[in-house]
Design a protein around this motif. Structure first.
Motif, PDB file in Angstrom:
ATOM      1  N   ALA A 122       0.827  -1.212   0.000  1.00 13.53           N
ATOM      2  CA  ALA A 122       0.000   0.000   0.000  1.00 13.53           C
ATOM      3  C   ALA A 122       0.860   1.261   0.000  1.00 13.53           C
ATOM      4  N   ALA A 123       2.008   1.210   0.686  1.00 10.94           N
ATOM      5  CA  ALA A 123       2.845   2.403   0.833  1.00 10.94           C
ATOM      6  C   ALA A 123       3.841   2.592  -0.305  1.00 10.94           C
ATOM      7  N   GLN A 124       4.134   1.512  -1.031  1.00 13.56           N
ATOM      8  CA  GLN A 124       5.179   1.552  -2.058  1.00 13.56           C
ATOM      9  C   GLN A 124       4.607   1.108  -3.411  1.00 13.56           C
ATOM     10  N   PRO A 125       3.950   2.000  -4.139  1.00 15.07           N
ATOM     11  CA  PRO A 125       3.290   1.614  -5.396  1.00 15.07           C
ATOM     12  C   PRO A 125       4.237   1.076  -6.459  1.00 15.07           C
ATOM     13  N   TRP A 126       5.522   1.385  -6.388  1.00 21.56           N
ATOM     14  CA  TRP A 126       6.472   0.878  -7.384  1.00 21.56           C
ATOM     15  C   TRP A 126       6.552  -0.647  -7.368  1.00 21.56           C
ATOM     16  N   LEU A 127       6.205  -1.262  -6.240  1.00 24.52           N
ATOM     17  CA  LEU A 127       6.226  -2.728  -6.172  1.00 24.52           C
ATOM     18  C   LEU A 127       5.278  -3.346  -7.203  1.00 24.52           C
ATOM     19  N   HIS A 128       4.200  -2.647  -7.500  1.00 25.07           N
ATOM     20  CA  HIS A 128       3.207  -3.171  -8.437  1.00 25.07           C
ATOM     21  C   HIS A 128       3.701  -3.134  -9.882  1.00 25.07           C
ATOM     22  N   THR A 129       4.803  -2.457 -10.141  1.00 24.64           N
ATOM     23  CA  THR A 129       5.333  -2.392 -11.503  1.00 24.64           C
ATOM     24  C   THR A 129       6.308  -3.529 -11.804  1.00 24.64           C
ATOM     25  N   LEU A 130       6.714  -4.299 -10.793  1.00 26.99           N
ATOM     26  CA  LEU A 130       7.684  -5.367 -11.009  1.00 26.99           C
ATOM     27  C   LEU A 130       7.025  -6.546 -11.719  1.00 26.99           C
ATOM     28  N   ASP A 131       7.843  -7.406 -12.290  1.00 32.65           N
ATOM     29  CA  ASP A 131       7.324  -8.553 -13.036  1.00 32.65           C
ATOM     30  C   ASP A 131       6.749  -9.636 -12.120  1.00 32.65           C
ATOM     31  N   HIS A 132       7.265  -9.707 -10.908  1.00 32.84           N
ATOM     32  CA  HIS A 132       6.696 -10.631  -9.918  1.00 32.84           C
ATOM     33  C   HIS A 132       7.164 -10.200  -8.535  1.00 32.84           C
ATOM     34  N   VAL A 133       6.272 -10.304  -7.561  1.00 34.04           N
ATOM     35  CA  VAL A 133       6.596 -10.002  -6.167  1.00 34.04           C
ATOM     36  C   VAL A 133       6.170 -11.185  -5.315  1.00 34.04           C
ATOM     37  N   ALA A 134       7.111 -11.740  -4.554  1.00 32.36           N
ATOM     38  CA  ALA A 134       6.839 -12.888  -3.693  1.00 32.36           C
ATOM     39  C   ALA A 134       7.206 -12.538  -2.262  1.00 32.36           C
ATOM     40  N   PHE A 135       6.216 -12.506  -1.398  1.00 34.32           N
ATOM     41  CA  PHE A 135       6.434 -12.256   0.022  1.00 34.32           C
ATOM     42  C   PHE A 135       6.231 -13.569   0.770  1.00 34.32           C
ATOM     43  N   SER A 136       7.155 -13.881   1.667  1.00 33.35           N
ATOM     44  CA  SER A 136       7.114 -15.188   2.339  1.00 33.35           C
ATOM     45  C   SER A 136       5.793 -15.447   3.040  1.00 33.35           C
ATOM     46  N   GLY A 137       5.236 -14.423   3.679  1.00 31.75           N
ATOM     47  CA  GLY A 137       3.976 -14.620   4.381  1.00 31.75           C
ATOM     48  C   GLY A 137       2.809 -14.925   3.462  1.00 31.75           C
ATOM     49  N   LYS A 138       2.946 -14.561   2.186  1.00 32.70           N
ATOM     50  CA  LYS A 138       1.897 -14.833   1.193  1.00 32.70           C
ATOM     51  C   LYS A 138       2.095 -16.181   0.504  1.00 32.70           C
ATOM     52  N   ILE A 139       3.366 -16.549   0.250  1.00 28.97           N
ATOM     53  CA  ILE A 139       3.632 -17.788  -0.490  1.00 28.97           C
ATOM     54  C   ILE A 139       3.866 -18.973   0.432  1.00 28.97           C
ATOM     55  N   LYS A 140       3.857 -18.715   1.754  1.00 30.45           N
ATOM     56  CA  LYS A 140       3.993 -19.771   2.781  1.00 30.45           C
ATOM     57  C   LYS A 140       5.349 -20.472   2.728  1.00 30.45           C
ATOM     58  N   ALA A 141       6.370 -19.731   2.369  1.00 29.07           N
ATOM     59  CA  ALA A 141       7.740 -20.275   2.353  1.00 29.07           C
ATOM     60  C   ALA A 141       8.704 -19.113   2.511  1.00 29.07           C
ATOM     61  N   ALA A 142       9.697 -19.290   3.380  1.00 31.86           N
ATOM     62  CA  ALA A 142      10.654 -18.220   3.655  1.00 31.86           C
ATOM     63  C   ALA A 142      12.066 -18.669   3.314  1.00 31.86           C
ATOM     64  N   LYS A 143      12.869 -17.738   2.800  1.00 32.29           N
ATOM     65  CA  LYS A 143      14.284 -18.010   2.570  1.00 32.29           C
ATOM     66  C   LYS A 143      14.945 -18.387   3.894  1.00 32.29           C
ATOM     67  N   PRO A 144      15.882 -19.284   3.891  1.00 34.57           N
ATOM     68  CA  PRO A 144      16.544 -19.916   2.734  1.00 34.57           C
ATOM     69  C   PRO A 144      15.920 -21.242   2.278  1.00 34.57           C
ATOM     70  N   ALA A 145      14.676 -21.505   2.622  1.00 35.58           N
ATOM     71  CA  ALA A 145      14.045 -22.752   2.193  1.00 35.58           C
ATOM     72  C   ALA A 145      13.974 -22.813   0.663  1.00 35.58           C
ATOM     73  N   PRO A 146      14.324 -23.936   0.049  1.00 36.84           N
ATOM     74  CA  PRO A 146      14.274 -24.050  -1.412  1.00 36.84           C
ATOM     75  C   PRO A 146      12.908 -23.690  -1.991  1.00 36.84           C
ATOM     76  N   ALA A 147      11.836 -23.965  -1.239  1.00 31.95           N
ATOM     77  CA  ALA A 147      10.489 -23.703  -1.750  1.00 31.95           C
ATOM     78  C   ALA A 147      10.270 -22.235  -2.073  1.00 31.95           C
ATOM     79  N   ALA A 148      10.937 -21.328  -1.364  1.00 31.65           N
ATOM     80  CA  ALA A 148      10.778 -19.900  -1.638  1.00 31.65           C
ATOM     81  C   ALA A 148      11.315 -19.556  -3.025  1.00 31.65           C
ATOM     82  N   PHE A 149      12.466 -20.102  -3.360  1.00 30.13           N
ATOM     83  CA  PHE A 149      13.063 -19.849  -4.677  1.00 30.13           C
ATOM     84  C   PHE A 149      12.293 -20.582  -5.777  1.00 30.13           C
ATOM     85  N   GLN A 150      11.855 -21.801  -5.480  1.00 27.14           N
ATOM     86  CA  GLN A 150      11.104 -22.575  -6.462  1.00 27.14           C
ATOM     87  C   GLN A 150       9.781 -21.912  -6.798  1.00 27.14           C
TER      88      GLN A 150
END
Length: 214
Positions: free
Chosen positions: A128-156
């Motif tokens: 909400a505070a950083q509209p430039w994030l919406h211009t990127l080709d993909h945004v993955a946040f660990s809390g949304k994708i249910k996987a956090a670095k350095p777990a391989p699932a985050a990169f996969q």
């Protein structure tokens, strides 16, 4: 195997965004009437499930407060939890404007994505505070994708979401353990120490600086 694409995959905190505000943990500790050292230990020890989307904010803060006062009769006040939650979000809200501008400039010549360890409610506030994030080709946040670095699932997740091959990515993070994990799944990796060094690495990695056709 590469699909001959070039995707720069950025970490957020310590690269594009700044680390936690100095003194933030001490102020939250004071709100809990707890020693800063004990609060800091509980704050980080309880963090992984929250970052990985396995706990809600109230569950996380309840765990922190119960760690500080393990009495089974402890009453955890909802108002205190919300105050701590908002203070925590604010403490991670700063960005490096020069890095934001650089990341945006890269989109003229290559694909740009982001992979960050951040709880879901923090992610909502950042989006909400950083509209430039919406211009990127993909945004993955660990809390949304249910996987956090350095777990391989985050990169996969990023590989699958972008329909790419691991070798198509250059992953940029300020933590060496995360860069090692990215390399282990087949990505290229760079440990971030500053913008000038990163610019040289990306200029070398990209086949050209010609504008992309989108």
């Amino acid at each position: 195997m590469s699909t001959d694409r070039h995707i720069v995959l950025f970490d957020l905190f310590g690269v594009i965004a700044r680390h936690q505000r100095p003194g933030a943990l001490a102020r939250m500790a004071a709100r809990c009437q707890a020693p800063t050292e004990a609060f800091t230990t509980a704050y980080w020890a309880c963090r992984p499930p929250y970052d990985a989307g396995q706990q809600s904010a109230p569950e996380y803060w309840t765990a922190v407060l119960r760690s500080l006062s393990p009495s089974p009769s402890l009453s955890v006040d909802a108002g205190t939890i919300e105050e701590l939650r908002l203070s925590d979000i604010d403490s991670w809200s700063r960005v490096d404007n020069r890095m934001v501008a650089y990341v945006q400039s890269l989109r003229a010549v290559t694909e740009v994505a982001l992979l960050s360890n951040i709880p879901s409610d923090h992610a909502d506030a950042f989006l909400a505070a950083q509209p430039w994030l919406h211009t990127l080709d993909h945004v993955a946040f660990s809390g949304k994708i249910k996987a956090a670095k350095p777990a391989p699932a985050a990169f996969q997740h990023c590989v699958i979401a972008m329909r790419a091959a691991p070798a198509d990515f250059l992953f940029v993070d300020d933590r060496e353990e995360n860069v090692r994990a990215a390399r282990a799944v087949g990505m290229n990796g760079h440990v971030f120490t500053g913008r000038d060094e990163l610019t040289a690495v990306i200029d070398t990695w990209l086949p050209s600086r010609r504008p992309m056709r989108r």
